[in-house]
Design an enzyme around this catalytic site. Structure first.
Site, PDB file in Angstrom:
ATOM      1  N   PRO A 338      10.227   8.894 -43.801  1.00 28.47           N
ATOM      2  CA  PRO A 338       8.798   8.774 -43.974  1.00 28.47           C
ATOM      3  C   PRO A 338       8.521   9.458 -45.116  1.00 28.47           C
ATOM      4  O   PRO A 338       8.684  10.703 -45.420  1.00 28.47           O
ATOM      5  CB  PRO A 338       8.564   9.586 -42.743  1.00 28.47           C
ATOM      6  CG  PRO A 338       9.740  10.285 -42.272  1.00 28.47           C
ATOM      7  CD  PRO A 338      11.080   9.613 -42.873  1.00 28.47           C
ATOM      8  N   ASP A 514      10.919  13.364 -48.360  1.00 27.97           N
ATOM      9  CA  ASP A 514      11.383  12.918 -46.978  1.00 27.97           C
ATOM     10  C   ASP A 514      10.731  14.125 -46.219  1.00 27.97           C
ATOM     11  O   ASP A 514      10.927  15.272 -46.093  1.00 27.97           O
ATOM     12  CB  ASP A 514      12.758  12.930 -46.697  1.00 27.97           C
ATOM     13  CG  ASP A 514      13.257  12.509 -45.345  1.00 27.97           C
ATOM     14  OD1 ASP A 514      12.254  12.687 -44.338  1.00 27.97           O
ATOM     15  OD2 ASP A 514      14.497  12.292 -45.365  1.00 27.97           O
ATOM     16  N   HIS A 515       9.458  13.531 -45.305  1.00 19.17           N
ATOM     17  CA  HIS A 515       8.569  14.339 -44.601  1.00 19.17           C
ATOM     18  C   HIS A 515       9.191  14.792 -43.182  1.00 19.17           C
ATOM     19  O   HIS A 515       8.726  15.602 -42.730  1.00 19.17           O
ATOM     20  CB  HIS A 515       7.282  13.688 -44.273  1.00 19.17           C
ATOM     21  CG  HIS A 515       5.954  14.371 -44.154  1.00 19.17           C
ATOM     22  ND1 HIS A 515       6.146  15.804 -43.796  1.00 19.17           N
ATOM     23  CD2 HIS A 515       4.724  13.950 -44.159  1.00 19.17           C
ATOM     24  CE1 HIS A 515       4.931  16.140 -43.877  1.00 19.17           C
ATOM     25  NE2 HIS A 515       4.060  15.360 -43.796  1.00 19.17           N
ATOM     26  N   ARG A 516      10.407  14.251 -43.082  1.00 17.97           N
ATOM     27  CA  ARG A 516      11.175  14.878 -41.975  1.00 17.97           C
ATOM     28  C   ARG A 516      11.607  16.136 -41.965  1.00 17.97           C
ATOM     29  O   ARG A 516      11.479  16.927 -40.996  1.00 17.97           O
ATOM     30  CB  ARG A 516      12.341  13.821 -41.418  1.00 17.97           C
ATOM     31  CG  ARG A 516      12.040  12.578 -40.967  1.00 17.97           C
ATOM     32  CD  ARG A 516      13.290  11.582 -40.925  1.00 17.97           C
ATOM     33  NE  ARG A 516      14.074  11.417 -41.993  1.00 17.97           N
ATOM     34  CZ  ARG A 516      15.232  11.128 -42.259  1.00 17.97           C
ATOM     35  NH1 ARG A 516      16.089  10.539 -41.127  1.00 17.97           N
ATOM     36  NH2 ARG A 516      15.919  11.003 -43.191  1.00 17.97           N
TER      37      ARG A 516
END
Ligand code: CAO
Length: 543
Positions: A338, A514-516
């Site tokens: 994401p 990476d939004h994780r």
């Protein structure tokens, strides 16, 4: 009597600690059988034998250090002597009684033939396209000399020879595929002529034709022709260093069933990967795939292309391996990570002054500083300050892998496509060393001379398109990394400062992450930290 010596273990590795000696005097030893378990500063590996016979002496012990090239053990070649005698005797039957004596005494006439096989090219790489043959039958080659130019799905590489001698046979052709382990060529390394019987018929050593695609040979081959014996020595131990601790047989299994060994959780002692772990992991992958109805692991179905020829002339061309792998890799990263991209601008007016001020020093160092040079150094400091940007996400184990090393990839635009060489241990090098190394890597990438080692182990990537142009862009995170910095063209802009507009050189920056793992607030803090370092180059350089 034959000796087994500790083979080359990789660049700059001269010694290894012996964890376990796996054989003892009196044991019968086979080629490929594990002899030692050793530990280098890179990995723990089993060392397979290149000789066979009855072990006479073992010269090392558990816990000792061994040097590359040191004699590890000695074997008595019982079988080989028998085979040799038998073969010569069989041949002797066909000659006259007078020649019989000659045939027996000529056993000492030995010519040595060595084979060069396509070496390991990296995890899960089983074959490569042969782009160019750099040698021909009859050529005399030296160790380290380029033999082939090959293309894997990761890079184009020149394969150096590990043997020297005169090429007597060549088994690959340009434009074909070659398998890892396949015999590429044979060389004659020496011809010893010790027999001196009167009336002896000299017969040139000749090697029997073997299949071009040959799987691993179990033992050196002895072939008897007339009065001469030719020994084929497999002196190319297929040792490569791998991050994941696993025996060669376990790696082979993983390769055969298409499992990436680096992804397999090792449940053996010290995290060692066992056969059972590879099988469990493969089963788990299979089950997961079945959950999404057999679709690919990222659940993306390939769309059928329309028939474009209905609208006009078209031409279809095969993708190069690099293009196809880039497409797969970026498609995977885009679909699984994401992404969020954070933009900012850095005032590089002062940095530019520093860059110009250092130009004569840089010239003396044999290089030229650019904004990328400074960014390499600044980002290594930023990664130290923000460790979550020097990490990878392990969703399977629900763990975050924090890396304690700082290797930074730099995207390089080449004729063959995008290649990302990795500058290693950035924090340990000064700005001139970094620039030199980056430019050498970029040059190697452009000349298709880059090695796989140069493309692996990255923690973070810089993609500087500013030398070409453009304002902002949204780079794609180079999975399994978690962030990438996109750099666009620096340009003068009016900046409002102290009640007036003044011209300042502004550099547009785009940080994709990476939004994780990384939240927006962390990303802004990280990017702001970089911007402030860029804007205060004197302070940064003093540090
Ligand atoms: N803004 C303005 N000028 C820039 C700049 C920027 N962001 N970056 C570089 N420049 C200037 C340099 O200062 C140099 O100018 P001078 O010759 O006047 O000093 C000129 O542009 C050429 O620089 P360079 O490209 O040779 O050097 P570099 O260190 O900046 O970059 C490398 C090295 C390997 C990154 C670069 O050559 C390259 O390949 N860039 C393309 C990257 C790419 O393709 N990314 C795409 C990834 S996604 O598809």
């Amino acid at each position: 009597m034959k000796e087994f010596i500790l083979p080359e273990l990789g660049e700059n590795i001269e010694t290894a600690s012996i964890l376990k000696v796996l054989v003892a005097p009196g044991d019968m030893l086979e080629v490929e059988q594990a002899v030692l378990e050793i530990e280098t500063d890179k990995a723990t590996i089993e060392v397979p034998s290149t000789v066979s016979g009855k072990i006479k002496d073992v010269f090392v012990k558990d816990g000792e250090k061994a040097k590359v090239g040191q004699v590890i053990l000695r074997v008595e070649e019982i079988e080989k002597q028998e085979q040799s005698t038998k073969a010569v005797q069989t041949e002797a039957k066909t000659v006259s009684a007078k020649d019989d004596k000659v045939a027996t005494e000529n056993q000492s006439h030995t010519s040595t033939i060595a084979e060069f096989k396509l070496p390991e090219l990296g995890e899960n790489i089983e074959s490569a396209n042969v782009l160019k043959l750099l040698v021909a039958v009859g050529d005399v080659i030296q160790k380290e000399q380029g033999i082939l130019e090959i293309e894997t799905d990761k890079a184009t590489i020149e394969v150096p020879s590990t043997i020297s001698g005169k090429i007597v046979e060549l088994f690959v052709k340009e434009g074909t595929k070659a398998k890892v382990g396949q015999v590429v060529l044979r060389v004659e390394t020496s011809v010893q002529q010790t027999a001196s019987i009167k009336g002896e018929k000299k017969v040139e050593p000749k090697i029997e034709q073997t299949e071009p695609v040959q799987e691993k040979k179990e033992e050196p081959i002895e072939i008897v022709r007339g009065s001469a014996t030719a020994v084929i020595i497999d002196n190319q131990p297929s040792i490569t260093l791998h991050a994941a601790p696993a025996a060669p047989s376990v790696r082979r299994l993983a390769r055969e069933i298409g499992v990436d060994i680096n992804q397999v959780p090792g449940k053996g002692p010290g995290g060692r990967i066992r056969m059972a772990d590879v099988k469990d992991y493969s089963k788990m992958l299979h089950e997961n795939r079945n959950l999404d109805g057999g679709a690919s692991s990222i659940g993306v179905r390939q769309q059928q292309l329309p028939d474009f020829s209905k609208f006009g002339e078209v031409e279809r061309k095969a993708m190069s391996m690099i293009r196809s792998k880039t497409a797969d890799h970026l498609g995977y990263a885009w679909a699984t990570i994401p992404h969020v991209t954070q933009f900012d601008k850095a005032d590089i007016t002062d940095l530019e002054k520093v860059r110009k001020g250092l130009s004569s020093v840089a010239e003396k160092e044999g290089t030229k500083l650019t904004v990328t040079s400074f960014l390499l150094k600044i980002i290594s400091a930023a990664l130290k300050e923000f460790p979550q940007f020097n990490a990878s996400v392990d969703m399977e184990k629900k763990e975050i892998v924090y890396k304690k090393f700082m290797n930074i990839g730099v995207a390089v635009d080449t004729e063959n496509g995008l290649i990302v060489p990795v500058v290693k241990n950035v924090e340990q090098k000064n700005i001139f060393q970094l620039t030199k190394e980056m430019n050498e890597l970029a040059e190697k990438a452009r000349k298709r001379k880059i090695g796989l080692d140069d493309l692996q182990g990255g923690c973070f990537t810089i993609s500087n398109l500013g030398g070409i142009g453009g304002t902002y862009f949204t780079p794609i995170v180079n999975s399994p990394e978690v962030a990438i910095l996109g750099v666009s063209r620096g340009a003068f802009e009016p900046v409002y400062k102290d009640g007036q507009f003044i011209p300042r050189l502004m550099l547009p920056l785009s940080l994709s992450y990476d939004h994780r793992l990384i939240d927006g607030a962390d990303a802004i803090r990280f990017l702001r930290w970089i911007v402030e370092a860029v804007e205060n180059p004197y302070q940064f350089l003093i540090q």
